[in-house]
Design a protein around this motif. Structure first.
Motif, PDB file in Angstrom:
ATOM      1  N   GLY A 178      -5.305   3.882   4.399  1.00 14.93           N
ATOM      2  CA  GLY A 178      -4.737   4.764   3.391  1.00 14.93           C
ATOM      3  C   GLY A 178      -3.368   4.277   2.951  1.00 14.93           C
ATOM      4  O   GLY A 178      -2.715   3.488   3.645  1.00 14.93           O
ATOM      5  N   PRO A 179      -2.904   4.738   1.806  1.00 15.67           N
ATOM      6  CA  PRO A 179      -1.629   4.253   1.273  1.00 15.67           C
ATOM      7  C   PRO A 179      -0.428   4.561   2.170  1.00 15.67           C
ATOM      8  O   PRO A 179       0.493   3.750   2.260  1.00 15.67           O
ATOM      9  CB  PRO A 179      -1.506   4.941  -0.084  1.00 15.67           C
ATOM     10  CG  PRO A 179      -2.490   6.054  -0.067  1.00 15.67           C
ATOM     11  CD  PRO A 179      -3.556   5.691   0.916  1.00 15.67           C
ATOM     12  N   LYS A 180      -0.444   5.697   2.845  1.00 20.67           N
ATOM     13  CA  LYS A 180       0.695   6.030   3.715  1.00 20.67           C
ATOM     14  C   LYS A 180       0.745   5.107   4.926  1.00 20.67           C
ATOM     15  O   LYS A 180       1.823   4.644   5.318  1.00 20.67           O
ATOM     16  CB  LYS A 180       0.624   7.484   4.167  1.00 20.67           C
ATOM     17  CG  LYS A 180       0.897   8.471   3.064  1.00 20.67           C
ATOM     18  CD  LYS A 180       0.837   9.893   3.564  1.00 20.67           C
ATOM     19  CE  LYS A 180       1.052  10.875   2.439  1.00 20.67           C
ATOM     20  NZ  LYS A 180       1.008  12.262   2.910  1.00 20.67           N
ATOM     21  N   LEU A 181      -0.416   4.841   5.522  1.00 19.81           N
ATOM     22  CA  LEU A 181      -0.457   3.942   6.670  1.00 19.81           C
ATOM     23  C   LEU A 181      -0.081   2.525   6.254  1.00 19.81           C
ATOM     24  O   LEU A 181       0.682   1.842   6.949  1.00 19.81           O
ATOM     25  CB  LEU A 181      -1.833   3.967   7.332  1.00 19.81           C
ATOM     26  CG  LEU A 181      -2.009   3.092   8.563  1.00 19.81           C
ATOM     27  CD1 LEU A 181      -0.964   3.398   9.631  1.00 19.81           C
ATOM     28  CD2 LEU A 181      -3.405   3.257   9.126  1.00 19.81           C
ATOM     29  N   ALA A 215       1.848   1.668   3.785  1.00 15.93           N
ATOM     30  CA  ALA A 215       3.290   1.669   3.529  1.00 15.93           C
ATOM     31  C   ALA A 215       4.070   1.596   4.839  1.00 15.93           C
ATOM     32  O   ALA A 215       5.073   0.884   4.935  1.00 15.93           O
ATOM     33  CB  ALA A 215       3.689   2.908   2.738  1.00 15.93           C
ATOM     34  N   THR A 216       3.599   2.302   5.859  1.00 18.81           N
ATOM     35  CA  THR A 216       4.261   2.268   7.161  1.00 18.81           C
ATOM     36  C   THR A 216       4.201   0.864   7.754  1.00 18.81           C
ATOM     37  O   THR A 216       5.206   0.354   8.267  1.00 18.81           O
ATOM     38  CB  THR A 216       3.600   3.277   8.127  1.00 18.81           C
ATOM     39  OG1 THR A 216       3.773   4.589   7.593  1.00 18.81           O
ATOM     40  CG2 THR A 216       4.198   3.209   9.507  1.00 18.81           C
TER      41      THR A 216
END
Length: 55
Positions: free
Chosen positions: A8-11, A13-14
């Protein structure tokens, strides 16, 4: 993550922030994810970093 799936985009980005912003190598990130119950190999992380940087 399912075989052939994507993060996913949040993971993603992290992972990118930890690699480039915090200078945390992918092998250490992989170990950290495994300790938290998610088995993300270094090669999987590298593939996602490559895809994330290109987009």
């Amino acid at each position: 993550m399912a075989p052939g799936g994507y993060l996913g985009p949040k993971l993603l980005a992290t992972i990118l922030f930890d690699k480039f912003g915090q200078h945390l190598p992918l092998n250490r990130q992989s170990q950290r994810f495994k300790a938290k119950g998610s088995d993300l190999s270094v090669s999987t992380l590298a593939d996602q970093v490559g895809a994330g940087v290109l987009h």
